[in-house]
Every structure is written in structure tokens, then in C-alpha cells.
Write a protein that holds these residues in place. Structure first.
Motif, PDB file in Angstrom:
ATOM      1  N   VAL A  34      -4.242  12.967  48.720  1.00  0.00           N
ATOM      2  CA  VAL A  34      -3.721  12.844  50.091  1.00  0.00           C
ATOM      3  C   VAL A  34      -2.227  12.566  50.061  1.00  0.00           C
ATOM      4  N   GLU A  35      -1.800  11.730  49.149  1.00  0.00           N
ATOM      5  CA  GLU A  35      -0.371  11.419  49.028  1.00  0.00           C
ATOM      6  C   GLU A  35       0.426  12.650  48.602  1.00  0.00           C
ATOM      7  N   ALA A  36      -0.134  13.462  47.731  1.00  0.00           N
ATOM      8  CA  ALA A  36       0.563  14.663  47.267  1.00  0.00           C
ATOM      9  C   ALA A  36       0.714  15.680  48.392  1.00  0.00           C
ATOM     10  N   ARG A  37      -0.180  15.669  49.367  1.00  0.00           N
ATOM     11  CA  ARG A  37      -0.116  16.625  50.472  1.00  0.00           C
ATOM     12  C   ARG A  37       0.837  16.199  51.585  1.00  0.00           C
ATOM     13  N   ARG A  38       1.296  14.987  51.528  1.00  0.00           N
ATOM     14  CA  ARG A  38       2.229  14.514  52.561  1.00  0.00           C
ATOM     15  C   ARG A  38       3.629  15.025  52.287  1.00  0.00           C
ATOM     16  N   LEU A  39       4.303  15.370  53.353  1.00  0.00           N
ATOM     17  CA  LEU A  39       5.711  15.756  53.220  1.00  0.00           C
ATOM     18  C   LEU A  39       6.531  14.522  52.886  1.00  0.00           C
ATOM     19  N   PRO A  40       7.549  14.699  52.070  1.00  0.00           N
ATOM     20  CA  PRO A  40       8.381  13.522  51.755  1.00  0.00           C
ATOM     21  C   PRO A  40       9.128  13.062  53.006  1.00  0.00           C
ATOM     22  N   SER A  60      24.098  10.524  58.098  1.00  0.00           N
ATOM     23  CA  SER A  60      23.620  11.631  57.269  1.00  0.00           C
ATOM     24  C   SER A  60      22.087  11.612  57.236  1.00  0.00           C
ATOM     25  N   LEU A  61      21.537  12.790  57.110  1.00  0.00           N
ATOM     26  CA  LEU A  61      20.104  12.977  57.001  1.00  0.00           C
ATOM     27  C   LEU A  61      19.859  13.705  55.689  1.00  0.00           C
ATOM     28  N   HIS A  62      18.963  13.165  54.841  1.00  0.00           N
ATOM     29  CA  HIS A  62      18.714  13.824  53.561  1.00  0.00           C
ATOM     30  C   HIS A  62      17.214  13.929  53.312  1.00  0.00           C
ATOM     31  N   LEU A  63      16.857  14.943  52.538  1.00  0.00           N
ATOM     32  CA  LEU A  63      15.477  15.241  52.222  1.00  0.00           C
ATOM     33  C   LEU A  63      15.387  15.469  50.720  1.00  0.00           C
ATOM     34  N   ASP A  64      14.308  14.951  50.102  1.00  0.00           N
ATOM     35  CA  ASP A  64      14.112  15.123  48.664  1.00  0.00           C
ATOM     36  C   ASP A  64      13.621  16.550  48.420  1.00  0.00           C
ATOM     37  N   LEU A  65      14.552  17.441  48.137  1.00  0.00           N
ATOM     38  CA  LEU A  65      14.250  18.855  47.981  1.00  0.00           C
ATOM     39  C   LEU A  65      13.422  19.125  46.719  1.00  0.00           C
ATOM     40  N   ALA A  66      13.676  18.405  45.655  1.00  0.00           N
ATOM     41  CA  ALA A  66      12.920  18.616  44.416  1.00  0.00           C
ATOM     42  C   ALA A  66      11.442  18.286  44.628  1.00  0.00           C
ATOM     43  N   ARG A  67      11.185  17.202  45.341  1.00  0.00           N
ATOM     44  CA  ARG A  67       9.793  16.835  45.615  1.00  0.00           C
ATOM     45  C   ARG A  67       9.144  17.852  46.544  1.00  0.00           C
ATOM     46  N   LEU A  68       9.885  18.359  47.494  1.00  0.00           N
ATOM     47  CA  LEU A  68       9.369  19.359  48.416  1.00  0.00           C
ATOM     48  C   LEU A  68       9.030  20.656  47.682  1.00  0.00           C
ATOM     49  N   LEU A  69       9.879  21.045  46.729  1.00  0.00           N
ATOM     50  CA  LEU A  69       9.629  22.275  45.973  1.00  0.00           C
ATOM     51  C   LEU A  69       8.453  22.110  44.989  1.00  0.00           C
ATOM     52  N   ALA A  70       8.279  20.911  44.453  1.00  0.00           N
ATOM     53  CA  ALA A  70       7.205  20.657  43.490  1.00  0.00           C
ATOM     54  C   ALA A  70       5.881  20.298  44.165  1.00  0.00           C
ATOM     55  N   MET A  71       5.870  20.240  45.482  1.00  0.00           N
ATOM     56  CA  MET A  71       4.690  19.813  46.220  1.00  0.00           C
ATOM     57  C   MET A  71       3.440  20.677  45.931  1.00  0.00           C
ATOM     58  N   PRO A  72       3.519  22.015  45.933  1.00  0.00           N
ATOM     59  CA  PRO A  72       2.301  22.793  45.648  1.00  0.00           C
ATOM     60  C   PRO A  72       1.739  22.521  44.242  1.00  0.00           C
ATOM     61  N   LEU A  73       2.612  22.374  43.276  1.00  0.00           N
ATOM     62  CA  LEU A  73       2.160  22.091  41.913  1.00  0.00           C
ATOM     63  C   LEU A  73       1.512  20.714  41.837  1.00  0.00           C
ATOM     64  N   ARG A  74       2.109  19.746  42.489  1.00  0.00           N
ATOM     65  CA  ARG A  74       1.570  18.385  42.482  1.00  0.00           C
ATOM     66  C   ARG A  74       0.211  18.340  43.182  1.00  0.00           C
ATOM     67  N   ILE A  75       0.077  19.073  44.291  1.00  0.00           N
ATOM     68  CA  ILE A  75      -1.206  19.131  44.995  1.00  0.00           C
ATOM     69  C   ILE A  75      -2.274  19.724  44.077  1.00  0.00           C
ATOM     70  N   ASP A  76      -1.927  20.781  43.366  1.00  0.00           N
ATOM     71  CA  ASP A  76      -2.873  21.434  42.464  1.00  0.00           C
ATOM     72  C   ASP A  76      -3.308  20.484  41.347  1.00  0.00           C
ATOM     73  N   VAL A  77      -2.363  19.802  40.741  1.00  0.00           N
ATOM     74  CA  VAL A  77      -2.681  18.877  39.640  1.00  0.00           C
ATOM     75  C   VAL A  77      -3.560  17.728  40.139  1.00  0.00           C
ATOM     76  N   GLU A  78      -3.188  17.133  41.249  1.00  0.00           N
ATOM     77  CA  GLU A  78      -3.952  15.995  41.770  1.00  0.00           C
ATOM     78  C   GLU A  78      -5.347  16.433  42.227  1.00  0.00           C
ATOM     79  N   SER A  79      -5.455  17.639  42.781  1.00  0.00           N
ATOM     80  CA  SER A  79      -6.766  18.151  43.200  1.00  0.00           C
ATOM     81  C   SER A  79      -7.667  18.367  41.992  1.00  0.00           C
TER      82      SER A  79
END
Length: 190
Positions: A34-40, A60-79
Motif C-alpha cells: 500500500v505504501e509503494a502505491r502511494r504517490l510521494p 518552492s514546490l518540489h517532488l521526489d522525481l526518482a521515487r516517482l519514476l521507480a514507483m512501478p518497479l517498487r510496486i512490483d517488488v513489494e507485490s
């Protein structure tokens, strides 16, 4: 009332500390999925700079782009880790249920065998006593009395072995049920 095989399986599943740990690990794995599926969460920065009479605000507004890009891989591993934990837990539940059923059947059979061997011992004892009396009256030979005494000794040995096996199988069932004492355990007579 006597413990049935289905009730024994239920008690074993409810009392087993290993299964409780397995369920905890499964919940933890599901939480990571569930945590891996959440947007940063985006970050917001506010800064106030002052130079003399001048005040400057910086936002300023910033977003963790590396975590956003790695999200599908992280979801797959955690699943996959969650699925592995779930399958392991299912196998543990099935194994415990099968072991408990087997232990219940063995305990009931051993208890019945011990009762049978005890009855055989009583009969052999009566035969040995009869042989002693028949020899005293002169109706039987000492050889025949010796055979009856040997049959009594064999029956006593068999009864002791059956009682030991009954105790051992009962203790195994008690361990699988997660009980501290076998005093509460009542198995069916037949």
C-alpha cells in the motif's frame, strides 16, 4: 465433550504462535504494498530573506522525481514479496491442519490400542493364575504353566509399550494444539 478432529484443527490454528507471526508478517508486507502505491508527498519550502528594508519571499514546490519514476518497479517488488508471504502462510496453515489431523488420529488409535492391550493383559493374567492353580492341583504340567506365564509377560510388555505410545502421541497432539496441559484434553473413546 470429547475433542473432534475438526475442533482439534481449529484449536491448533488459533493457538499456534508461529501462525500469529506469519499473519503479522503478511500484514506488514501488505502495508509495504500500500505504501509503494502511494504517490510521494510534494514538498513545500517557504523562505523569507531580509536585507535592510527589503523583504523577499521565496516559495518552492518540489517532488521526489526518482521515487516517482521507480514507483512501478517498487510496486512490483513489494507485490511479489506480499504474494510470497501469503503463499508461505497458506502452506503453513495447511501443514499445521494436516499435522493436527494426523496427530489426532494417531492419538485416538494409540489410546484405543492401549485399552485393548490392557484388556489383553487382564486376560493373560487370569490365564497365568489359572495355570498356577491347575499345576497346584496336578492337572497341568509345569511346561504349560510356563507358556501361560510367558504369554502374561508378553502381554505386560505389549501393554506397557502401548501405554507409552499413547502418551507420546497424546503429548504430540497437545503440542500441536498449543495447550500447556493435557488434563483438559478428552479424546473420543471409540
Amino acid at each position: 465433550e470429547p475433542l473432534t478432529v475438526d475442533a482439534a484443527v481449529q484449536v491448533a490454528l488459533l493457538n499456534n504462535p508461529g501462525l500469529r507471526g506469519g499473519f503479522d508478517a503478511l500484514v506488514e508486507a501488505e502495508t509495504r504494498v500500500v505504501e509503494a502505491r502511494r504517490l510521494p508527498n510534494p514538498g513545500i519550502t517557504l523562505a523569507r530573506l531580509a536585507r535592510g528594508d527589503e523583504i523577499e519571499w521565496e516559495r518552492s514546490l518540489h517532488l521526489d522525481l526518482a521515487r516517482l519514476l521507480a514507483m512501478p518497479l517498487r510496486i512490483d517488488v513489494e507485490s511479489r514479496l506480499y504474494e510470497r508471504a501469503r503463499r508461505g502462510l497458506v502452506l503453513d496453515v495447511l501443514r499445521l491442519a494436516a499435522d493436527t489431523r494426523r496427530a489426532w488420529v494417531e492419538a485416538v488409535a494409540a489410546a484405543q490400542s492401549a485399552r485393548y492391550q490392557q484388556d489383553a493383559l487382564v486376560a493373560a493374567e487370569a490365564g497365568a493364575d489359572l495355570a498356577r492353580r491347575m499345576v497346584e492341583t496336578g492337572n497341568w504340567s509345569v511346561l504349560r504353566q510356563t507358556r501361560e506365564q510367558r504369554a502374561y509377560a508378553d502381554a505386560a510388555l505389549d501393554a506397557a509399550r502401548a501405554a507409552q505410545r499413547s502418551k507420546r502421541t497424546r503429548e504430540r497432539l497437545v503440542r500441536l494444539l498449543g495447550l500447556d496441559d493435557d488434563g483438559m484434553l478428552r479424546l473420543p473413546e471409540r
